[in-house]
Design a protein around this motif. Structure first.
Motif, PDB file in Angstrom:
ATOM      1  N   GLU A 640       0.861  -1.179   0.000  1.00 24.83           N
ATOM      2  CA  GLU A 640       0.000   0.000   0.000  1.00 24.83           C
ATOM      3  C   GLU A 640       0.895   1.225   0.000  1.00 24.83           C
ATOM      4  O   GLU A 640       1.939   1.239   0.677  1.00 24.83           O
ATOM      5  N   PRO A 641       0.543   2.263  -0.742  1.00 24.51           N
ATOM      6  CA  PRO A 641       1.392   3.468  -0.778  1.00 24.51           C
ATOM      7  C   PRO A 641       1.501   4.181   0.558  1.00 24.51           C
ATOM      8  O   PRO A 641       2.385   5.018   0.730  1.00 24.51           O
ATOM      9  N   ASP A 642       0.642   3.825   1.514  1.00 28.04           N
ATOM     10  CA  ASP A 642       0.721   4.452   2.833  1.00 28.04           C
ATOM     11  C   ASP A 642       1.965   4.028   3.598  1.00 28.04           C
ATOM     12  O   ASP A 642       2.375   4.711   4.541  1.00 28.04           O
ATOM     13  N   ARG A 697       4.735   4.242  11.288  1.00 25.03           N
ATOM     14  CA  ARG A 697       3.642   3.794  12.159  1.00 25.03           C
ATOM     15  C   ARG A 697       2.681   2.881  11.387  1.00 25.03           C
ATOM     16  O   ARG A 697       2.231   1.842  11.890  1.00 25.03           O
ATOM     17  N   ARG A 698       2.367   3.244  10.157  1.00 24.21           N
ATOM     18  CA  ARG A 698       1.450   2.423   9.367  1.00 24.21           C
ATOM     19  C   ARG A 698       2.099   1.099   8.965  1.00 24.21           C
ATOM     20  O   ARG A 698       1.399   0.085   8.846  1.00 24.21           O
ATOM     21  N   THR A 701       1.518  -1.006  12.133  1.00 26.68           N
ATOM     22  CA  THR A 701       0.141  -1.353  12.468  1.00 26.68           C
ATOM     23  C   THR A 701      -0.529  -2.194  11.391  1.00 26.68           C
ATOM     24  O   THR A 701      -1.322  -3.095  11.693  1.00 26.68           O
ATOM     25  N   ARG A 702      -0.218  -1.937  10.122  1.00 25.65           N
ATOM     26  CA  ARG A 702      -0.913  -2.647   9.045  1.00 25.65           C
ATOM     27  C   ARG A 702      -0.169  -3.892   8.577  1.00 25.65           C
ATOM     28  O   ARG A 702      -0.783  -4.912   8.273  1.00 25.65           O
ATOM     29  N   LEU A 703       1.151  -3.798   8.490  1.00 27.46           N
ATOM     30  CA  LEU A 703       1.920  -4.953   8.037  1.00 27.46           C
ATOM     31  C   LEU A 703       2.266  -5.895   9.185  1.00 27.46           C
ATOM     32  O   LEU A 703       2.368  -7.108   8.986  1.00 27.46           O
ATOM     33  N   GLY A 704       2.479  -5.331  10.370  1.00 30.75           N
ATOM     34  CA  GLY A 704       2.937  -6.131  11.500  1.00 30.75           C
ATOM     35  C   GLY A 704       2.180  -7.423  11.704  1.00 30.75           C
ATOM     36  O   GLY A 704       2.762  -8.510  11.705  1.00 30.75           O
ATOM     37  N   PRO A 705       0.841  -7.382  11.845  1.00 36.57           N
ATOM     38  CA  PRO A 705       0.099  -8.630  12.094  1.00 36.57           C
ATOM     39  C   PRO A 705       0.139  -9.603  10.916  1.00 36.57           C
ATOM     40  O   PRO A 705      -0.017 -10.805  11.103  1.00 36.57           O
ATOM     41  N   LYS A 706       0.333  -9.097   9.691  1.00 31.92           N
ATOM     42  CA  LYS A 706       0.296  -9.958   8.510  1.00 31.92           C
ATOM     43  C   LYS A 706       1.574 -10.764   8.326  1.00 31.92           C
ATOM     44  O   LYS A 706       1.537 -11.912   7.882  1.00 31.92           O
ATOM     45  N   VAL A 707       2.728 -10.154   8.615  1.00 34.27           N
ATOM     46  CA  VAL A 707       3.997 -10.775   8.235  1.00 34.27           C
ATOM     47  C   VAL A 707       4.529 -11.742   9.288  1.00 34.27           C
ATOM     48  O   VAL A 707       5.636 -12.254   9.154  1.00 34.27           O
ATOM     49  N   LEU A 708       3.755 -12.049  10.298  1.00 38.83           N
ATOM     50  CA  LEU A 708       4.233 -12.894  11.386  1.00 38.83           C
ATOM     51  C   LEU A 708       4.244 -14.375  11.000  1.00 38.83           C
ATOM     52  O   LEU A 708       3.325 -14.877  10.354  1.00 38.83           O
ATOM     53  N   ALA A 709       5.265 -15.080  11.442  1.00 43.09           N
ATOM     54  CA  ALA A 709       5.303 -16.535  11.260  1.00 43.09           C
ATOM     55  C   ALA A 709       4.177 -17.206  12.035  1.00 43.09           C
ATOM     56  O   ALA A 709       3.701 -18.273  11.634  1.00 43.09           O
ATOM     57  N   GLY A 710       3.740 -16.605  13.130  1.00 43.95           N
ATOM     58  CA  GLY A 710       2.605 -17.157  13.865  1.00 43.95           C
ATOM     59  C   GLY A 710       1.361 -17.181  13.001  1.00 43.95           C
ATOM     60  O   GLY A 710       0.604 -18.166  12.995  1.00 43.95           O
ATOM     61  N   ARG A 711       1.110 -16.108  12.250  1.00 42.21           N
ATOM     62  CA  ARG A 711      -0.011 -16.094  11.306  1.00 42.21           C
ATOM     63  C   ARG A 711       0.181 -17.173  10.244  1.00 42.21           C
ATOM     64  O   ARG A 711      -0.749 -17.906   9.894  1.00 42.21           O
TER      65      ARG A 711
END
Length: 877
Positions: A640-642, A697-698, A701-711
């Motif tokens: 995302e460009p953000d 910050r974005r 908040t936006r990428l952090g939960p997605k890129v986890l090995a736990g996910r």
């Protein structure tokens, strides 16, 4: 004189300090901050000298210091807390146990995870790059989640190579010998104390034997097979000498030991430890594919057909492909494979031709004399996946030859996008900032378990705190770069007196870009050098300079990759820019853990779509580093460009590779000059780069939960492991597997006589009105098959100028009455005209059985023939 063997003599730990040994041998210390800080407190100077390796630390601490610690009440309390914490971690209920309790045993009792390499920690150097790091992160996340997983790999006595540079910038390799007794490993032993052995039969009556070493990765055991045992002859002892070395037969023996020996190692480990036997076997890339053959061989017995054993084994097998290019797959000559199997070698109860048939490229576009490990993985795996959404699409296209007659989107290869183990890759300073904001426990849960609600708290962190953190991390990287650069130049033969300039290399206040990865040609290490004058201007700009840190290894046999490194190194040696761009040799986990947090921008410019996933940018993002990348791998999925930038690609616009590189390099320079550097240096009212901080910050908040090995691991559980376990419980028995195998054999034999005879639709003209419904009537020949053996479908949707149907969903038609006088069956059904524009439909016949994973599983399809109304069956496998 030179010693013929080297080993470490460790002091005996005083009784109060004995828990240190257990803490050192469980690799949880590599991602658990509290345990690392405990070991640092033992002796800060020796901790640094040991490269933060607890085993080496305990071998170097003076006895007097140990005696002092044994009487230090504060230290002993910290030690007891760490020991109790590890015990609770490895025995307490976690996410997986909670899920199992809620879902009544639906989850697999255990999962076996095979990989040729594992990147757990620099203290256990058994990895070369992304595949191994991913496998290590998979094990760590499985441990954090409580997944009962067993890892299986090989123990390479030389590991991967260490990289240094000659004076003229040419890569040089060294292979230090690793002693397992100095690593955080323990030898798997029988009840009488003797080392456990697994053995592989070789041609000519030879045997390849291996010991099994165990590493504890939190609560996950990692079994590593080692052929350097006295019972082997000289050739067999060298099978596990080094990672990705040797010729074809050497690689074949490694992969036989990994797959066949790995299953035998699991059986031994479960027998000795009481661990649950795996219901699901997951092969991480094709290297371990022979595990399926061993499991078939286990089932082989008088009266049990090969095909029934194959179905039982396929049911619980998951295959993950990591390569988007055929050249990245191991392929062996047919005769080489045939020589190593059969009555006079390994797996004597299986006919060699059946083994060969699983891996031969007997499909359109294949090379019929080559045995392909990925093809075998797909044929032996009921579930298969790529490692990003785009890579799943590429894989379906790449392996389409196995399913001729099916559109690429229907090929049964799904995708689970990779993730990274945040507790390993997030800098301690980032963790501490999160702990101040939401507490240490919630921060730890956010990094290991995930959940966007935990990451949302980043939005409340003050701008000044984020910016001070970024500058602190950048400053640490500058210090690390200067230290490593000095050591590299000394290795290159430079005298200390000529290295004073290194003290001015990089600046903690300058925009810092990182680029680090393996160096195959498609990753384009030197794209940044395309216009050297323009790059120099960017590096030395008076108001908005940039600085670049580059690292990476070329395969020892890849002279092309070495030339790319040399080209870059020669540029970085230029006195005009050497303070702004550096190349650091010997890229590995230890360097990466400093590099990711210290960069402001992570650069990735592969040839699209040749990056399967590319997780380095994920690790950087978790530390607040922004991504600048070609839309490939995971970035194509989540950009995302953000919170980052996409480098435009020249797909279709460039007439050749050279022109494409020229266009994409120009786009990269434009982004750096016009958008990225101005935003970094632009200051708001408070003297801070407000817009840059908001992008950081974005990113979190936006990428952090997605890129986890736990996910990622949770996705594997839900999308692949649970379905595989369910299939294993259904088909694991000989009766059900035999039923399916017999049905498949009958359908394959009869399919050439299955045909679509005639198709008609009520009242269609050149145009039709939106919302109308047509009535389809389809007459088919089923030969010796019955309607219960097939499904007749209509497929309709918008068509392109070549009449290919896009975005179609199959709809089953209904059988009407019995066969007519010619033995034909009639199927009918409605066809809704639910969209405007060019519209088309077709019909097809697929095999159908309650035990099939998908309609494409057999690779059989019958479709109308052009002009005649007849159809021919297509046999895929």
């Amino acid at each position: 004189m030179k010693a013929i063997r080297r080993f470490t003599v460790r002091p005996a730990l005083p009784e109060p300090l004995t828990p240190l040994s257990e803490l050192a041998r469980n690799l949880r210390w590599s991602w658990h901050t509290g345990t690392r800080e405990l070991f640092k407190a033992v002796d800060p100077e020796q901790w640094a000298a040991s490269d933060c390796d607890p085993m080496r630390l305990l071998g170097s601490v003076p006895p007097a210091r140990l005696a002092q610690l044994a009487g230090d009440g504060a230290f002993l309390r910290r030690l007891a807390e760490a020991s109790d914490g590890l015990r609770e971690y490895v025995t307490g209920a976690r996410w997986y146990q909670d899920q199992s309790a809620e879902r009544g045993g639906e989850l697999p009792r255990a999962v076996a995870y095979f990989s040729p390499e594992f990147g757990i920690t620099a203290a256990l150097p058994q990895y070369s790059g992304g595949l191994g790091i991913l496998a290590g992160d998979h094990l760590k996340a499985a441990s954090d989640l409580g997944l009962p997983l067993i890892g299986v790999g090989l123990l390479y006595r030389h590991g991967y190579f260490h990289q240094s540079l000659s004076r003229d910038g040419w890569q040089q390799e060294t292979y230090p010998v690793l002693d397992p007794n100095e690593l955080p490993l323990s030898l798997l032993r029988e009840a009488d104390g003797t080392p456990s052995l697994v053995a592989i039969a070789l041609p000519g009556g030879r045997q390849l034997r291996a010991h099994v070493w165990q590493a504890s990765v939190g609560r996950v055991p990692l079994l590593m097979l080692d052929s350097d045992v006295e019972e082997n002859d000289a050739g067999a002892r060298e099978v596990t000498d080094r990672l990705y070395g040797g010729g074809s037969e050497h690689r074949l023996l490694q992969e036989m030991l990994l797959g066949i020996g790995g299953v035998r190692a699991i059986r031994t480990y479960c027998r000795l430890s009481g661990h649950a036997e795996p219901e699901v076997f997951h092969t991480n890339e094709g290297h371990a594919g022979f595990l399926g053959l061993e499991r078939i061989h286990e089932l082989a017995a008088p009266g049990v057909e090969f095909d029934a054993s194959l179905e039982a084994v396929r049911a619980g097998t998951v295959f993950t492909t990591h390569t988007p290019v055929p050249a990245g797959i191991d392929r062996f000559d047919r005769e080489l494979v045939a020589r190593h199997f059969g009555p006079h070698a390994e797996l004597p109860r299986i006919d060699v031709e059946r083994i060969l048939r699983l891996g031969m490229e007997t499909y359109p576009g294949g090379e019929p004399n080559l045995f392909n490990m990925a093809v075998m993985g797909l044929r032996l795996g009921r579930c298969a996946n790529g490692v990003s959404t785009l890579h799943g699409k590429v894989s379906r296209e790449m392996f389409a030859g196995l399913w001729p007659g099916f559109d690429a989107e229907e090929i049964p290869i799904s995708s689970v996008t990779n993730g990274v183990h945040a507790p390993t890759w997030v800098a301690p300073e980032v963790f501490r900032l999160g702990a101040r904001q939401i507490g240490a426990q919630r921060t730890e849960e956010a990094l290991s378990v995930g959940g966007s609600e935990r990451w949302d708290a980043v939005a409340e962190i003050q701008d000044v705190d984020i910016w001070e953190l970024r500058r602190e991390l950048r400053g640490q990287l500058v210090t690390e770069v200067r230290r490593r650069l000095y050591a590299s130049w000394r290795q290159r033969g430079a005298a200390s007196a000529e290295l004073g300039w290194i003290d001015d290399v990089l600046d903690p206040d300058v925009l810092t870009i990182g680029f680090a990865r393996r160096v195959p040609s498609y990753k384009r290490l030197t794209l940044m050098l395309r216009d050297r004058d323009r790059l120099m201007e960017l590096l030395t700009h008076e108001e908005r300079p940039i600085q670049i840190v580059v690292a990476g290894k070329a395969h020892p046999a890849d002279d092309g990759g070495k030339r790319l490194i040399q080209e870059l190194v020669r540029f970085t040696d230029d006195p005009r820019v050497r303070h702004r761009i550096v190349f650091l040799p010997d890229y590995g986990m230890a360097m990466a853990q400093k590099l990711y947090p210290g960069c402001d921008v992570w650069l990735n410019n592969p040839l699209r779509p040749l990056e399967a996933c590319g997780t380095s940018g994920m690790k950087a993002a978790l530390n607040g580093c922004l991504n600048l990348s070609v839309l490939d791998g995971w970035w194509d999925e989540w950009f995302e460009p953000d919170f980052g930038w996409a480098i435009p690609t020249a797909d279709g616009a460039a007439t050749d590779d050279d022109r494409r590189d020229e266009l994409e390099a120009a786009a990269l320079y434009d982004l750096l000059e016009r958008r990225i550097a101005p935003r970094f240096y632009e200051q708001g009212p408070a003297g801070l780069p407000d817009r840059w901080i908001e992008m950081v910050r974005r990113t979190l908040t936006r990428l952090g939960p997605k890129v986890l090995a736990g996910r990622m691991v949770r996705d594997y559980v839900e999308q692949l492991y649970v379905p595989a376990a369910r299939a294993q419980r259904t088909l694991g028995g000989v009766d059900a597997a035999g039923e399916l195998a017999s049905w498949k054999a009958r359908v394959r034999a009869a399919w050439p006589r299955v045909a679509v005879d005639h198709v008609e639709a009520s009242a269609t003209g050149a145009t039709a009105e939106l919302g109308a419904t047509l009535s389809l009537r389809v007459r088919v020949h089923l030969g010796e098959l019955t309607p219960d053996d097939v499904e007749v479908q209509t497929i309709a949707g918008r068509v392109d100028p070549e009449d290919f149907i896009a975005d179609a969903s199959p709809v089953p038609l209904k059988l009407v009455g019995g066969p007519d006088t010619e033995g034909r069956r009639l199927y009918e059904g409605p066809l809704a005209l639910d969209r405007t524009g060019p519209f088309g439909y077709t019909v097809r016949i697929l095999p159908a059985h309650r035990l099939l994973a998908s309609g494409a599983e057999l690779g059989l399809v019958a479709v109308p023939s052009e002009g005649t109304g007849e159809a021919a069956g297509v046999l895929l496998r």
